[in-house]
Design an enzyme around this catalytic site. Structure first.
Site, short mmCIF file in Angstrom:
data_model
loop_
_atom_site.label_atom_id
_atom_site.label_comp_id
_atom_site.label_asym_id
_atom_site.label_seq_id
_atom_site.Cartn_x
_atom_site.Cartn_y
_atom_site.Cartn_z
N GLU A 69 0.83 -1.22 0.00
CA GLU A 69 0.00 0.00 0.00
C GLU A 69 0.86 1.26 0.00
O GLU A 69 2.08 1.21 0.23
CB GLU A 69 -0.94 0.01 1.20
CG GLU A 69 -0.21 0.06 2.53
CD GLU A 69 -0.94 0.90 3.57
OE1 GLU A 69 -1.35 2.04 3.27
OE2 GLU A 69 -1.07 0.42 4.71
N LYS A 100 -2.97 -0.83 15.58
CA LYS A 100 -2.37 0.01 16.61
C LYS A 100 -3.32 0.21 17.76
O LYS A 100 -4.53 0.30 17.55
CB LYS A 100 -2.10 1.39 16.02
CG LYS A 100 -0.99 1.37 15.07
CD LYS A 100 -0.34 2.74 15.04
CE LYS A 100 0.92 2.65 14.25
NZ LYS A 100 0.71 3.03 12.87
N1 PSU Z 1 -2.42 2.24 10.52
C1 PSU Z 1 -1.10 2.39 10.64
N2 PSU Z 1 -0.40 3.03 9.67
C2 PSU Z 1 -1.01 3.50 8.55
C3 PSU Z 1 -2.41 3.30 8.43
C4 PSU Z 1 -3.06 2.67 9.42
O1 PSU Z 1 -0.55 1.94 11.63
O2 PSU Z 1 -0.34 4.09 7.69
C5 PSU Z 1 -3.10 3.73 7.17
C6 PSU Z 1 -3.43 2.49 6.31
O3 PSU Z 1 -3.32 2.86 4.96
C7 PSU Z 1 -4.90 2.25 6.67
C8 PSU Z 1 -5.39 3.66 6.86
O4 PSU Z 1 -5.61 1.56 5.66
O5 PSU Z 1 -4.34 4.33 7.52
C9 PSU Z 1 -6.66 3.72 7.66
O6 PSU Z 1 -7.14 5.01 7.65
P1 PSU Z 1 -8.64 5.31 8.12
O7 PSU Z 1 -8.67 4.96 9.58
O8 PSU Z 1 -8.86 6.75 7.85
O9 PSU Z 1 -9.52 4.40 7.32
#
Ligand code: PSU
Ligand code: MN
Length: 313
Positions: free
Chosen positions: A27, A162
């Site tokens: 990603e 996390k």
């Molecule tokens: N969690 C992490 N690092 C990240 C992300 C999540 O520890 O970089 C990124 C990933 O791309 C994940 C996105 O799919 O954030 C989720 O964002 P949201 O909660 O806005 O959907």
């Protein structure tokens, strides 16, 4: 679906897919919004090298120039890494708008899964998935990643989620969505920087070969994606209590500055990086590399299963 006309696949990835060779998707929100420049670029290149070292072809995915780009490298990767947070963060709902505007975007787990499935890539490595945020009972902040996992047939290898998230609620939502959460060599759902969140996974698998069998079967019966939870290597794990204190501080900062919605995860990651003097970043890079290694091994094992079923047929 005619979304395929928006695919722009690099020659290397195209060749691997055409020959039925193992490919691992990577990603790019982790590059644009997850880490600072230039460590993000270095991480992206190292992770690709890890995938290659385990016998698979890496395919970093982003949305750029009005296309789903698969196999982003060289000048394009540099452009993405340098843009950082000025690039868009593309979740499912942003895709059509970004294809029209031609804007530069890192793809989240949700969007990378979608694009992988379009291109015929079955395995994808990331760091941590998005989930249910703490306080979601008030904010409704639940990542689209959880819904995507339920509908798109791609296996996502992550180091759990996390603990900036509410992990029990994240696991409940994955259960509601029917997503198998498989621990690779562990009974515990990992918490990104820590090897355990204190919560259990649904099923534990100790071999890559068995994981590949499960993934192939899940896709065969059309049941959506699979989440493989692979804990951070022991040598890089951070102290759970220490990181918890930093997370709490970062969340307080977000609340007092009124940060919410899609800006929340990037804000918290940046704050935690500052509060741990960069230790969180070193651990983050180590766990992504570890996930890339496992994802490549799964992709290779899936390739062997394909070969076997062909000789049977
Ligand atoms: N969690 C992490 N690092 C990240 C992300 C999540 O520890 O970089 C990124 C990933 O791309 C994940 C996105 O799919 O954030 C989720 O964002 P949201 O909660 O806005 O959907
Ligand atoms: Mn969100």
């Amino acid at each position: 679906m005619s979304a395929g006309k928006y695919l722009s696949v690099s020659p290397e990835v195209k060749k691997a897919l055409g020959a039925g060779k193992p490919v691992v998707a990577l990603e790019s929100t982790i590059i644009t919004h997850g880490m600072p420049y230039p460590q993000n670029l270095e991480m992206a290149n190292n992770v690709e090298a890890v995938v290659r070292a385990h016998g698979a072809t890496p395919a970093t995915i982003a949305i750029m120039d009005g296309k789903f780009k698969i196999g982003v490298s060289g000048a394009d990767l540099e452009r993405l890494a340098q843009a950082g947070g000025t690039a868009a963060k593309a979740s499912r709902r942003d895709v059509a708008a970004l294809l029209i505007s031609g804007g530069l975007a890192g793809t989240t787990v949700a969007t990378t899964m979608q694009i992988s499935a379009l291109a015929g890539i079955r395995v994808f490595a990331t760091g941590g998935i998005g989930g249910v945020h703490r306080g979601a009972e008030a904010t409704f902040d639940i990542s689209a990643d959880l819904e995507e996992l339920s509908r798109t047939p791609v296996a996502v290898v992550c180091a759990g989620a996390k603990s900036i998230l509410d992990i029990p609620k994240t696991l409940e939502t994955l259960e509601t969505n029917g997503v198998p959460v498989i621990g690779y060599g562990t009974d515990d759902f990992p918490a990104f920087w820590a090897r355990s969140s204190g919560q259990k996974v649904d099923h534990r698998f100790d071999s890559v070969k068995d994981l590949a069998k499960l993934i192939a079967l899940q896709f065969e019966i059309g049941m959506g994606g699979v989440l493989v939870a692979n804990p951070i290597p022991e040598s890089h794990a951070l102290d759970a209590a220490e990181i918890e204190a930093r997370i709490a501080e970062a969340i307080r900062g977000a609340e007092s500055e009124g940060v919410s919605r899609k800006a929340l995860t990037p804000f918290l990651l940046k704050r935690i990086f500052e509060l741990t003097d960069g230790k969180s970043l070193v651990a983050n890079i180590a766990l992504v590399e570890n996930n890339a290694a496992v994802a490549a091994q799964i992709a290779v094992a899936l390739g062997k299963l394909d070969a076997k079923s062909k000789t049977k047929a």
